[in-house]
Design a protein around this motif. Structure first.
Motif, PDB file in Angstrom:
ATOM      1  N   TRP A 120       0.844  -1.202   0.000  1.00 45.88           N
ATOM      2  CA  TRP A 120       0.000   0.000   0.000  1.00 45.88           C
ATOM      3  C   TRP A 120       0.875   1.246   0.000  1.00 45.88           C
ATOM      4  CZ3 TRP A 120      -5.446   0.113   0.419  1.00 45.88           C
ATOM      5  CH2 TRP A 120      -6.038  -1.142   0.539  1.00 45.88           C
ATOM      6  N   GLU A 133      -4.673   9.089   2.472  1.00 42.35           N
ATOM      7  CA  GLU A 133      -5.090   8.226   1.370  1.00 42.35           C
ATOM      8  C   GLU A 133      -4.126   7.054   1.284  1.00 42.35           C
ATOM      9  OE1 GLU A 133      -5.763   8.484  -3.423  1.00 42.35           O
ATOM     10  OE2 GLU A 133      -6.150  10.255  -2.206  1.00 42.35           O
ATOM     11  N   ARG A 135      -3.407   3.559  -1.170  1.00 39.02           N
ATOM     12  CA  ARG A 135      -3.753   2.879  -2.420  1.00 39.02           C
ATOM     13  C   ARG A 135      -2.944   1.610  -2.561  1.00 39.02           C
ATOM     14  NH1 ARG A 135      -5.214   6.761  -7.075  1.00 39.02           N
ATOM     15  NH2 ARG A 135      -5.784   8.636  -5.939  1.00 39.02           N
ATOM     16  N   THR A 137      -2.082  -0.876  -5.624  1.00 36.92           N
ATOM     17  CA  THR A 137      -2.194  -0.916  -7.078  1.00 36.92           C
ATOM     18  C   THR A 137      -2.278  -2.335  -7.627  1.00 36.92           C
ATOM     19  OG1 THR A 137       0.207  -0.759  -7.281  1.00 36.92           O
ATOM     20  CG2 THR A 137      -1.037   1.300  -7.403  1.00 36.92           C
ATOM     21  N   GLN A 143      -8.581   1.679  -3.208  1.00 35.28           N
ATOM     22  CA  GLN A 143      -8.291   3.025  -2.711  1.00 35.28           C
ATOM     23  C   GLN A 143      -9.049   3.231  -1.407  1.00 35.28           C
ATOM     24  OE1 GLN A 143      -9.991   6.387  -4.841  1.00 35.28           O
ATOM     25  NE2 GLN A 143      -8.096   7.511  -4.516  1.00 35.28           N
TER      26      GLN A 143
END
Length: 152
Positions: A120, A133, A135, A137, A143
């Motif tokens: 992450w 935030e 994320r 991938t 997200q």
């Protein structure tokens, strides 16, 4: 199950899981209250009117999810999030991430925007404004966006 003590954080969160060959895209947003640590904690998800929609409680060897449909037990926080969203979310790391630091139970790599941990990317560039935030991938991409409430 022991009651969670320690840090208490509130705010709003939004989770988006991209579509995969096995399922359609999913998104969830809710208010939240988080108390405790990665070892003993409690996460409540709240409706826009402030009523409890779901409550997860955990302690070593026990994870319980309570909803309007009843209670379910899980072996780990990853299993709970897999059942709820179809993807494992970093729930154990969340208390530390919300405090703007990496989770001490796993290695991390600092970067210009925050750090990378467990696949992450955690962005802390707007932490002073209460925004975090994270994320992932790796497919399906996930997200997690959080807006922390100002301390009372």
């Amino acid at each position: 199950m022991p009651s969670a003590t320690g840090p208490y954080t509130t705010g709003r969160l939004a989770v988006r899981v991209d579509a995969s060959p096995q399922r359609v895209a999913q998104s969830v947003s809710a208010g939240f209250e988080l108390r405790g640590t990665d070892l003993v904690g409690e996460l409540r998800l709240l409706s826009p009117l402030g009523t409890s929609v779901a409550q997860a409680r955990w302690a070593p060897g026990r994870v319980r999810l309570e909803t309007g449909e009843g209670q379910r037990e899980f072996g780990s926080l990853d299993e709970l999030s897999m059942a709820a969203l179809g993807e494992a979310l970093p729930l154990a790391a969340l208390p530390d991430w919300l405090a703007g630091r990496p989770w001490p139970a796993a290695p991390h790599t600092p970067n210009a925007e925050g750090f990378e941990q467990q696949g992450w990317q955690v962005q802390l560039t707007r932490l002073a404004e209460g925004f975090i935030e994270a994320r992932r991938t790796a497919p399906p991409a996930v997200q997690l966006r959080i807006k922390l409430d100002a301390p009372a």
